[in-house]
Design a protein around this motif. Structure first.
Motif, mmCIF file in Angstrom:
data_model
loop_
_atom_site.group_PDB
_atom_site.id
_atom_site.type_symbol
_atom_site.label_atom_id
_atom_site.label_comp_id
_atom_site.label_asym_id
_atom_site.label_seq_id
_atom_site.Cartn_x
_atom_site.Cartn_y
_atom_site.Cartn_z
ATOM 1 N N TYR A 51 0.865 -1.177 0.000
ATOM 2 C CA TYR A 51 0.000 0.000 0.000
ATOM 3 C C TYR A 51 0.907 1.232 0.000
ATOM 4 O O TYR A 51 1.716 1.416 0.922
ATOM 5 C CB TYR A 51 -0.890 0.040 1.241
ATOM 6 C CG TYR A 51 -1.904 -1.070 1.345
ATOM 7 C CD1 TYR A 51 -3.196 -0.918 0.822
ATOM 8 C CD2 TYR A 51 -1.595 -2.265 1.994
ATOM 9 C CE1 TYR A 51 -4.135 -1.935 0.940
ATOM 10 C CE2 TYR A 51 -2.527 -3.285 2.120
ATOM 11 C CZ TYR A 51 -3.797 -3.113 1.587
ATOM 12 O OH TYR A 51 -4.722 -4.123 1.711
ATOM 13 N N PHE A 52 0.779 2.083 -0.994
ATOM 14 C CA PHE A 52 1.576 3.299 -1.083
ATOM 15 C C PHE A 52 0.722 4.488 -0.648
ATOM 16 O O PHE A 52 -0.402 4.653 -1.145
ATOM 17 C CB PHE A 52 2.098 3.494 -2.509
ATOM 18 C CG PHE A 52 3.167 2.504 -2.889
ATOM 19 C CD1 PHE A 52 4.511 2.861 -2.805
ATOM 20 C CD2 PHE A 52 2.832 1.225 -3.313
ATOM 21 C CE1 PHE A 52 5.505 1.950 -3.134
ATOM 22 C CE2 PHE A 52 3.819 0.302 -3.649
ATOM 23 C CZ PHE A 52 5.161 0.663 -3.555
ATOM 24 N N THR A 53 1.252 5.297 0.252
ATOM 25 C CA THR A 53 0.463 6.362 0.880
ATOM 26 C C THR A 53 1.232 7.687 0.859
ATOM 27 O O THR A 53 2.461 7.708 0.866
ATOM 28 C CB THR A 53 0.143 6.004 2.340
ATOM 29 O OG1 THR A 53 1.383 5.891 3.074
ATOM 30 C CG2 THR A 53 -0.621 4.694 2.432
ATOM 31 N N PRO A 54 0.504 8.824 0.868
ATOM 32 C CA PRO A 54 1.165 10.130 0.933
ATOM 33 C C PRO A 54 1.775 10.379 2.318
ATOM 34 O O PRO A 54 1.340 9.802 3.313
ATOM 35 C CB PRO A 54 0.026 11.117 0.645
ATOM 36 C CG PRO A 54 -1.215 10.388 1.029
ATOM 37 C CD PRO A 54 -0.966 8.938 0.757
ATOM 38 N N GLY A 55 2.767 11.253 2.361
ATOM 39 C CA GLY A 55 3.456 11.522 3.618
ATOM 40 C C GLY A 55 2.781 12.544 4.507
ATOM 41 O O GLY A 55 3.059 12.603 5.709
ATOM 42 N N VAL A 56 1.893 13.379 3.955
ATOM 43 C CA VAL A 56 1.202 14.384 4.777
ATOM 44 C C VAL A 56 0.370 13.654 5.827
ATOM 45 O O VAL A 56 -0.495 12.825 5.471
ATOM 46 C CB VAL A 56 0.292 15.269 3.896
ATOM 47 C CG1 VAL A 56 -0.463 16.276 4.760
ATOM 48 C CG2 VAL A 56 1.115 15.981 2.835
ATOM 49 N N PRO A 57 0.603 13.908 7.133
ATOM 50 C CA PRO A 57 -0.044 13.113 8.186
ATOM 51 C C PRO A 57 -1.561 13.033 8.081
ATOM 52 O O PRO A 57 -2.134 11.948 8.239
ATOM 53 C CB PRO A 57 0.393 13.830 9.473
ATOM 54 C CG PRO A 57 1.728 14.412 9.136
ATOM 55 C CD PRO A 57 1.611 14.846 7.700
ATOM 56 N N SER A 58 -2.241 14.149 7.815
ATOM 57 C CA SER A 58 -3.706 14.110 7.761
ATOM 58 C C SER A 58 -4.191 13.230 6.616
ATOM 59 O O SER A 58 -5.170 12.479 6.757
ATOM 60 C CB SER A 58 -4.265 15.529 7.614
ATOM 61 O OG SER A 58 -3.752 16.158 6.446
ATOM 62 N N GLU A 59 -3.512 13.290 5.473
ATOM 63 C CA GLU A 59 -3.894 12.478 4.323
ATOM 64 C C GLU A 59 -3.580 11.007 4.584
ATOM 65 O O GLU A 59 -4.383 10.112 4.277
ATOM 66 C CB GLU A 59 -3.160 12.964 3.076
ATOM 67 C CG GLU A 59 -3.475 14.405 2.704
ATOM 68 C CD GLU A 59 -2.651 14.915 1.534
ATOM 69 O OE1 GLU A 59 -2.134 14.070 0.769
ATOM 70 O OE2 GLU A 59 -2.518 16.138 1.378
ATOM 71 N N PHE A 60 -2.410 10.766 5.147
ATOM 72 C CA PHE A 60 -1.985 9.399 5.441
ATOM 73 C C PHE A 60 -2.932 8.713 6.432
ATOM 74 O O PHE A 60 -3.363 7.575 6.224
ATOM 75 C CB PHE A 60 -0.557 9.424 5.995
ATOM 76 C CG PHE A 60 -0.116 8.152 6.646
ATOM 77 C CD1 PHE A 60 0.060 7.000 5.900
ATOM 78 C CD2 PHE A 60 0.124 8.102 8.015
ATOM 79 C CE1 PHE A 60 0.465 5.821 6.499
ATOM 80 C CE2 PHE A 60 0.537 6.937 8.621
ATOM 81 C CZ PHE A 60 0.707 5.783 7.863
ATOM 82 N N LYS A 61 -3.274 9.399 7.498
ATOM 83 C CA LYS A 61 -4.131 8.806 8.536
ATOM 84 C C LYS A 61 -5.527 8.516 7.999
ATOM 85 O O LYS A 61 -6.108 7.461 8.299
ATOM 86 C CB LYS A 61 -4.185 9.723 9.757
ATOM 87 C CG LYS A 61 -2.861 9.812 10.502
ATOM 88 C CD LYS A 61 -2.930 10.804 11.658
ATOM 89 C CE LYS A 61 -1.589 10.890 12.373
ATOM 90 N NZ LYS A 61 -1.616 11.867 13.493
ATOM 91 N N LEU A 62 -6.060 9.448 7.232
ATOM 92 C CA LEU A 62 -7.389 9.232 6.660
ATOM 93 C C LEU A 62 -7.383 8.022 5.727
ATOM 94 O O LEU A 62 -8.296 7.182 5.772
ATOM 95 C CB LEU A 62 -7.839 10.484 5.903
ATOM 96 C CG LEU A 62 -9.248 10.433 5.290
ATOM 97 C CD1 LEU A 62 -10.298 10.301 6.377
ATOM 98 C CD2 LEU A 62 -9.507 11.681 4.441
ATOM 99 N N MET A 63 -6.357 7.899 4.914
ATOM 100 C CA MET A 63 -6.255 6.771 3.987
ATOM 101 C C MET A 63 -6.101 5.450 4.738
ATOM 102 O O MET A 63 -6.712 4.438 4.381
ATOM 103 C CB MET A 63 -5.072 6.986 3.036
ATOM 104 C CG MET A 63 -5.052 6.063 1.831
ATOM 105 S SD MET A 63 -3.728 6.497 0.674
ATOM 106 C CE MET A 63 -4.325 8.073 0.054
ATOM 107 N N ALA A 64 -5.278 5.459 5.782
ATOM 108 C CA ALA A 64 -5.054 4.234 6.553
ATOM 109 C C ALA A 64 -6.329 3.773 7.247
ATOM 110 O O ALA A 64 -6.656 2.580 7.252
ATOM 111 C CB ALA A 64 -3.938 4.460 7.574
#
Length: 410
Positions: free
Chosen positions: A147-160
């Motif tokens: 799973y590849f995710t963005p590094g911006v914390p808010s975006e990463f957490k929402l995606m996770a």
């Protein structure tokens, strides 16, 4: 199932920023039964990224890759993934249209560099990012699911939380969620705690962990979240062993004290010498304490507002009483001056005053010293609020004197 996380970026690798995303993911995934087996970090070099992706694919079932999905030249996660999987980067029109729509809503043309964010490995499946321009994606590299995710914390957490965890649960319905109960202790050594608890025979699926960070040692009980009765019994056993030095359970000490102050409708003021303002700062970091807080005074070690006349504990008592009176609060907590490693703490209340004189067992760096002194003062306050014996025993503090002055004498 073996799960790994790979954090990317020179700024993470070289310590320019703290990798809070990895700590957060480790905690959240563990609670849902998907504990990480490995965490690693790699910089923004294509060959290094490819090598790490391949190594992780050979040794893990699932890998979460964080960062490197931006529009700049140092964002290489998609390119590295395509190379590792031996496939091409192709334009995903679905995400390009979403990018164009984002910039259209902003009323500005999309920069050419953002086109790169729609170029993904041809075997990838998009993970939506409703709050950013970098979509995530999932794909197989060898037999491992990435799973590849963005590094911006808010975006990463929402995606996770909204996409990756549900996807893992869907394909692994047999995985049970886990829980972690925490005992925050002050005044014990890690070896001393270990001697007390290592003889416990834990049921299958349970284990103990320790985290030492001044001024606390945190004892953690890991186990299945659905076995409430079993967990409660184990926590009672642990608490029996550590009760004299347990300052809070499942919540940090200051959070626990804040809740006690609110529940009892008590206000608090503070005067500090040896803790140099750290105690006030620490307390005001909690919303409940802040609501009950009167004033915080920070006095230099040479301040002669209250002279000690050779008796630093008497001076601490006098300062505590004066602080409570002047601030008009229910309670006043004081740290007296420190000299040759000897310091005092005192608490003034409507029912009496308590204080103690301690000597540090060793020379601490200044930042650590104020944490230990502040925790000793807070423990005096906690004991009063919990109606526990007022004076504790701490392996790294030698108690030189303790005193209680009843309200009838004041």
């Amino acid at each position: 199932m073996k799960i790994a996380m790979l954090s990317t970026g020179e700024e993470v690798l070289h310590g320019d920023i703290v990798d809070t995303n990895a700590a957060w993911l480790s905690s959240v995934f563990y609670q849902h039964g998907f504990g990480l087996a490995k965490r690693s970090t790699v910089g923004d070099k294509l060959s290094s990224l490819i090598e790490e992706l391949l190594m992780l694919s050979f040794n893990n079932d699932v890998v979460i890759v964080n960062g490197g999905l931006g529009p700049t030249t140092d964002d290489m996660s998609a390119a590295a993934a395509a190379k590792a999987a031996e496939c091409k980067l192709v334009l995903f029109k679905q995400w390009l249209e979403q990018l164009e729509a984002i910039y259209a809503r902003r009323g500005i043309p999309m920069p050419d560099s953002n086109l790169k964010q729609a170029m993904l490995p041809e075997t990838a499946v998009i993970l939506d990012n409703p709050i950013g321009t970098a979509c995530g994606f999932k794909m197989l590299i060898n037999d491992a699911l990435f799973y590849f995710t963005p590094g911006v914390p808010s975006e990463f957490k929402l995606m996770a939380e909204t996409q990756i965890l549900p996807d893992l649960k869907k394909h692994n319905p047999e995985v049970e969620s886990a829980a972690c109960s925490r005992f925050y202790t002050f005044g014990l050594s890690e070896s001393g705690i270990s001697d007390k608890l290592d003889q416990m025979k834990l049921p299958q699926g349970y284990e103990l962990g320790y985290r030492s960070y001044l001024p606390f040692i945190e004892v953690k009980l890991f186990g299945p979240s659905n076995q409430v009765e079993q967990r409660t019994k184990l926590m009672q056993i642990i608490h029996k062993h550590l009760e004299g030095n347990t300052v809070s359970i499942d919540a940090p000490m200051v959070e626990h004290i804040g809740q006690l102050l609110v529940d009892k409708s008590l206000t608090l003021s503070v005067s500090e010498k040896s803790s140099t303002g750290y105690l006030t700062y620490w307390l005001n970091g909690n919303e409940n304490v802040e609501r009950q807080f009167g004033h915080g005074w920070v006095l230099s070690g040479n301040n002669q507002t209250v002279t000690d006349d050779g008796d630093p504990l008497a001076a601490a008592f006098a300062l505590a009483g004066a602080t409570r009176e002047k601030c008009g609060t229910d309670l006043a907590l004081v740290t007296g001056k420190i000299e040759d490693g000897v310091f005092s703490v005192a608490l003034s209340t409507s029912t009496g005053e308590w204080g103690a004189l301690y000597q540090l067992s060793r020379k601490y760096p200044r930042d650590d010293q104020v944490k230990v002194i502040s925790a000793a003062a807070l423990d005096l306050l906690r004991r009063y609020l919990e109606r526990k014996p007022m004076f504790g025993h701490y392996v790294f503090l030698q108690k030189m004197k303790e005193m209680h002055i009843p309200s009838s004498v004041l």
